[in-house]
Design a protein around this motif. Structure first.
Motif, PDB file in Angstrom:
ATOM      1  N   SER A 164      -0.206   6.193  -6.599  1.00  0.00           N
ATOM      2  CA  SER A 164       0.242   4.797  -6.652  1.00  0.00           C
ATOM      3  C   SER A 164       1.103   4.429  -7.844  1.00  0.00           C
ATOM      4  CB  SER A 164      -0.986   3.872  -6.625  1.00  0.00           C
ATOM      5  OG  SER A 164      -1.904   4.225  -7.641  1.00  0.00           O
ATOM      6  N   THR A 188      -0.070   1.719  -1.426  1.00  0.00           N
ATOM      7  CA  THR A 188       0.315   0.559  -2.224  1.00  0.00           C
ATOM      8  C   THR A 188       0.436   0.990  -3.679  1.00  0.00           C
ATOM      9  OG1 THR A 188      -1.001  -0.781  -0.710  1.00  0.00           O
ATOM     10  CG2 THR A 188      -0.288  -1.835  -2.743  1.00  0.00           C
ATOM     11  N   ASN A 189       1.475   0.542  -4.366  1.00  0.00           N
ATOM     12  CA  ASN A 189       1.633   1.011  -5.737  1.00  0.00           C
ATOM     13  C   ASN A 189       0.848   0.163  -6.743  1.00  0.00           C
ATOM     14  OD1 ASN A 189       3.266  -1.155  -6.825  1.00  0.00           O
ATOM     15  ND2 ASN A 189       5.079  -0.245  -5.889  1.00  0.00           N
ATOM     16  N   VAL A 208       1.131  -3.635  -7.435  1.00  0.00           N
ATOM     17  CA  VAL A 208       0.424  -4.534  -6.525  1.00  0.00           C
ATOM     18  C   VAL A 208      -1.068  -4.530  -6.823  1.00  0.00           C
ATOM     19  CG1 VAL A 208      -0.095  -5.055  -4.110  1.00  0.00           C
ATOM     20  CG2 VAL A 208       2.183  -4.218  -4.745  1.00  0.00           C
ATOM     21  N   ARG A 226      -3.220  -7.465  -8.394  1.00  0.00           N
ATOM     22  CA  ARG A 226      -4.193  -8.107  -7.523  1.00  0.00           C
ATOM     23  C   ARG A 226      -5.556  -8.215  -8.208  1.00  0.00           C
ATOM     24  NH1 ARG A 226      -4.501  -8.899  -2.030  1.00  0.00           N
ATOM     25  NH2 ARG A 226      -2.254  -9.231  -2.318  1.00  0.00           N
ATOM     26  N   GLY A 262      -5.261   0.187  -1.343  1.00  0.00           N
ATOM     27  CA  GLY A 262      -4.134  -0.017  -0.464  1.00  0.00           C
ATOM     28  C   GLY A 262      -4.551   0.044   0.991  1.00  0.00           C
ATOM     29  N   ASP A 302       9.349   3.825  -0.751  1.00  0.00           N
ATOM     30  CA  ASP A 302       8.104   3.061  -0.786  1.00  0.00           C
ATOM     31  C   ASP A 302       7.866   2.348   0.538  1.00  0.00           C
ATOM     32  OD1 ASP A 302       6.410   3.162  -3.069  1.00  0.00           O
ATOM     33  OD2 ASP A 302       7.995   2.268  -4.274  1.00  0.00           O
ATOM     34  N   TRP A 303       6.611   2.182   0.878  1.00  0.00           N
ATOM     35  CA  TRP A 303       6.183   1.473   2.082  1.00  0.00           C
ATOM     36  C   TRP A 303       6.467  -0.020   1.904  1.00  0.00           C
ATOM     37  CZ3 TRP A 303       0.305   1.418   3.780  1.00  0.00           C
ATOM     38  CH2 TRP A 303       0.185   0.821   5.042  1.00  0.00           C
ATOM     39  N   ASP A 310       6.211  -3.852   2.252  1.00  0.00           N
ATOM     40  CA  ASP A 310       5.103  -4.790   2.525  1.00  0.00           C
ATOM     41  C   ASP A 310       3.770  -4.066   2.705  1.00  0.00           C
ATOM     42  OD1 ASP A 310       6.840  -7.006   2.458  1.00  0.00           O
ATOM     43  OD2 ASP A 310       7.342  -6.768   4.580  1.00  0.00           O
ATOM     44  N   ALA A 311       3.540  -3.079   1.845  1.00  0.00           N
ATOM     45  CA  ALA A 311       2.278  -2.343   1.914  1.00  0.00           C
ATOM     46  C   ALA A 311       1.101  -3.281   1.667  1.00  0.00           C
ATOM     47  CB  ALA A 311       2.267  -1.223   0.876  1.00  0.00           C
ATOM     48  N   VAL A 320      -2.802  -4.594   0.730  1.00  0.00           N
ATOM     49  CA  VAL A 320      -3.825  -4.246  -0.251  1.00  0.00           C
ATOM     50  C   VAL A 320      -5.052  -5.104   0.024  1.00  0.00           C
ATOM     51  CG1 VAL A 320      -2.972  -5.890  -1.973  1.00  0.00           C
ATOM     52  CG2 VAL A 320      -4.333  -3.934  -2.722  1.00  0.00           C
TER      53      VAL A 320
END
Length: 379
Positions: A132, A149-150, A153, A157, A280, A357-358, A360-361, A363
């Motif tokens: 991540s 998710t990186n 985020v 969060r 994620g 990168d994905w 709107d990954a 979490v």
């Protein structure tokens, strides 16, 4: 039956470093590498990830896919990186030399980052379902992707959750000095301060630390309401037990590294109702195929899903579908499809941005309750 193995060097007739085997029946064997810690403190996670890849391979082979006009059979090539960057680079080179078409891995960011250069230079796709640290995709390597998710985020969060749900005003932070642990802790600190949370201590350990009591004695004097740990679940479990031993009443919070069912077991569940972590993805059981995945996983391996096997499963399927769309198992060809196409996966819609990168990954924040990780929400 005669068997001819064709090995193509990087850049030769567009096949990159891919090795394929052709039988008289014209079946093409495509090697899929899986790389992660199969020994050491994170072995549970590494084995879980490997099983996710194997389950995907089982399903892909059952489909009897046709790519490039030939039936293909996918074959797992698994390596143990021991969660160590130096070992990771060595096993990455082994996978390249073995002629894999793709590597699903690694687990640890500190291993993925140096290994990524090996794969990219060999023109082999690497896609991780766990690493991540944002630096991985900032390398600018066109063959590197992340279905996770990186830290920007997840660390943010957990800072928001600490401030807005746990109503913490004082936080202590410990990280294990790995690329993952330091990265997620740095983001937590920056976001927490914006949220009005005072960082009363910033301490450092390693990914092999077993005695946190010196660090915790200092932290206890600062009277934090939350302790954020940037690291992995085995060390976090030890940290939790020693927090309780020293009479520290703060909640323990962290990123996905501590967000494992193994945490409760290893910590003797001393942090029940007081451990919170970000992971994620969407909770598995809320996904349309989530319960079915659990059942198939249990049936195949006589083991329960841990954390990231669904992501490693989905990553393997995404790669195979990119190959099918490109009508090629060459990374130089199908990687372009991965950059431009959207995919439907068990995890939901998958689209990669220009860095891999994905987009709107998702979490989710979890709370340890009754020894189980239960999804919660940011209020």
């Amino acid at each position: 039956m005669n068997r001819i193995t064709l090995m193509f060097a990087a850049g030769t007739i567009g096949l990159g470093a891919l090795a394929v085997s052709l039988c008289a029946g014209a079946e093409t064997v495509v090697k899929i590498g899986a790389a992660g810690p199969l020994t050491g403190s994170s072995a549970q996670s590494g084995k879980d990830d490997e099983r996710g890849v194997q389950l995907a391979i089982n399903e892909l082979n059952a489909r009897k896919m046709i790519i490039g006009g030939q039936p293909v059979r996918f074959q797992l090539e698994s390596v143990d990186d021991q969660g160590d960057p130096k070992v990771g680079v060595n096993v990455a080179q082994k996978l390249v030399d073995d002629g894999v078409a793709v590597v699903i891995g690694h687990y640890n960011s500190g291993v993925s980052i140096p290994a990524a250069r090996i794969y990219n230079d060999a023109h082999i796709v690497m896609i991780t379902g766990a690493s991540s640290n944002p630096q991985l995709t900032k390398l600018g390597f066109p063959y590197v992707f992340r279905l996770a998710t990186n830290d920007n985020v997840m660390g943010g969060r957990m800072a928001d959750y600490s401030a807005k749900v746990l109503h913490a005003k004082r936080a202590a932070v410990i990280d294990d000095r790995t690329a993952y642990g330091a990265g997620v802790a740095d983001v937590f600190v920056a976001t927490a301060q914006k949220d009005g949370v005072q960082i009363v201590a910033r301490e450092y350990s390693t990914d092999k630390t077993t005695d946190f009591k010196g660090i915790l004695t200092h932290i206890k004097a600062e009277n934090p309401q939350v302790v954020f740990y940037g690291g992995y679940y085995a060390q976090a479990a030890t940290l939790a037990r020693q927090m309780v031993d020293l009479g520290i009443t703060a909640a323990l919070v962290g990123g996905d590294g501590i967000c494992s069912p193994e945490f409760a077991k290893l910590s003797d569940n001393v942090m029940d109702d007081k451990m919170f972590c970000a992971q994620g993805g969407t909770p598995l059981d809320s996904l349309p195929d989530g319960k079915s995945f659990r059942e198939k996983f249990k049936s195949a391996f006589n083991a329960d899903v841990d954390t990231y096997s669904p992501a490693f499963f989905a990553a393997t399927i995404v790669v195979a579908e990119a190959m099918q769309t490109a009508n090629s198992t060459s990374p130089e060809v199908y990687s372009k499809v991965m950059h431009r196409q959207s995919f439907t996966s068990m995890l939901g819609p998958v689209k990669f941005d220009e860095q891999g990168d994905w987009v709107d990954a998702p979490v989710t924040v979890y709370k340890l309750t009754g020894g189980n990780l239960t999804p919660t929400v940011l209020k």
